[in-house]
Write a protein that holds these residues in place. Sequence first.
Motif, short mmCIF file in Angstrom:
data_model
loop_
_atom_site.label_atom_id
_atom_site.label_comp_id
_atom_site.label_asym_id
_atom_site.label_seq_id
_atom_site.Cartn_x
_atom_site.Cartn_y
_atom_site.Cartn_z
N LEU A 39 21.28 92.65 88.70
CA LEU A 39 22.60 92.57 88.98
C LEU A 39 23.41 91.60 88.09
N VAL A 40 22.98 90.53 87.89
CA VAL A 40 23.72 89.53 86.99
C VAL A 40 23.64 90.07 85.36
N THR A 41 22.51 90.71 84.98
CA THR A 41 22.48 90.93 83.60
C THR A 41 23.26 92.23 83.43
N GLN A 42 23.27 93.14 84.39
CA GLN A 42 24.15 94.43 84.44
C GLN A 42 25.54 94.24 84.40
N SER A 43 25.78 93.21 85.11
CA SER A 43 27.39 92.66 85.26
C SER A 43 27.77 91.97 84.01
N ALA A 44 27.11 91.32 83.50
CA ALA A 44 27.51 90.52 82.14
C ALA A 44 27.53 91.73 80.95
N PHE A 45 26.69 92.50 81.07
CA PHE A 45 26.26 93.41 79.93
C PHE A 45 27.77 94.40 79.93
N ILE A 49 30.57 94.82 77.29
CA ILE A 49 31.08 96.22 76.45
C ILE A 49 32.45 96.26 76.62
N ALA A 50 33.03 95.92 77.79
CA ALA A 50 34.49 95.96 78.04
C ALA A 50 35.27 95.16 76.87
N LEU A 51 34.56 93.99 76.46
CA LEU A 51 35.30 93.15 75.55
C LEU A 51 34.97 93.68 74.15
N TRP A 52 33.82 94.42 73.86
CA TRP A 52 33.52 95.05 72.63
C TRP A 52 34.57 96.27 72.32
N LEU A 53 34.90 96.99 73.54
CA LEU A 53 35.78 98.04 73.44
C LEU A 53 37.15 97.59 73.08
N ALA A 54 37.59 96.40 73.69
CA ALA A 54 38.86 95.76 73.47
C ALA A 54 39.06 95.31 72.01
N TYR A 55 37.94 94.68 71.73
CA TYR A 55 37.99 94.41 70.17
C TYR A 55 37.97 95.51 69.25
N GLY A 60 40.90 98.63 65.29
CA GLY A 60 40.90 100.01 65.04
C GLY A 60 39.93 100.69 64.25
N SER A 61 38.68 100.32 65.03
CA SER A 61 37.36 101.00 64.65
C SER A 61 36.98 101.93 65.55
N LEU A 62 36.95 103.07 64.79
CA LEU A 62 36.48 104.30 65.62
C LEU A 62 35.02 104.15 66.06
N PRO A 63 34.16 103.72 65.36
CA PRO A 63 32.80 103.61 65.77
C PRO A 63 32.65 102.75 66.86
N ILE A 64 33.06 101.54 66.77
CA ILE A 64 33.25 100.68 67.95
C ILE A 64 33.89 101.06 69.16
N ILE A 65 35.20 101.86 69.16
CA ILE A 65 35.81 102.25 70.14
C ILE A 65 35.12 103.31 70.90
N ALA A 66 34.55 104.16 70.14
CA ALA A 66 33.83 105.54 70.75
C ALA A 66 32.53 104.87 71.39
N ALA A 67 31.66 104.45 70.70
CA ALA A 67 30.41 103.93 71.34
C ALA A 67 30.70 103.03 72.76
N ASN A 68 31.59 102.05 72.61
CA ASN A 68 31.75 101.35 73.71
C ASN A 68 32.48 102.10 75.08
N ALA A 69 33.39 102.86 74.51
CA ALA A 69 33.90 103.45 75.81
C ALA A 69 32.97 104.50 76.39
N VAL A 70 31.99 105.15 75.75
CA VAL A 70 31.13 106.09 76.27
C VAL A 70 29.98 104.99 76.99
N THR A 71 29.77 104.06 76.29
CA THR A 71 28.57 103.04 76.95
C THR A 71 29.18 102.34 78.02
N LEU A 74 28.61 104.76 81.10
CA LEU A 74 27.23 104.67 81.31
C LEU A 74 26.85 103.40 82.25
N VAL A 75 27.16 102.25 81.52
CA VAL A 75 26.68 101.07 82.18
C VAL A 75 27.37 100.64 83.34
#
Length: 86
Positions: A39-45, A49-55, A60-71, A74-75
């Motif tokens: 639970l701790v690992t999944q919560s931290a991850f 991912i939410a922070l990577w999406l914000a970044y 304005g990086s489409l690969p980072i936005i797309a990957a992290n939005a879908v990820t 899922l997570v």
Amino acid sequence: MPSFEVEAVGMMAAIVTTLCWVPQAVRILRTPDTRAISLVTQSAFTCGIALWLAYGVLIGSLPIIAANAVTLVLVGAILVMKLNFG
């Protein structure tokens, strides 16, 4: 502005790292067994991912936005299932 090749590599990395979460989510949906997931690992991850999406949005990086939005979907789903199924 990154070149097409650089963006293509980023998009391929995004696809591979995002799709790797699909089997885990499907497995939990089929067999609601989440004992092996921390639970701790999944919560931290999920937070990471939410922070990577914000970044990605901020730069304005489409690969980072797309990957992290879908990820994040899922997570996040895996985290919710962990909380629900124990």
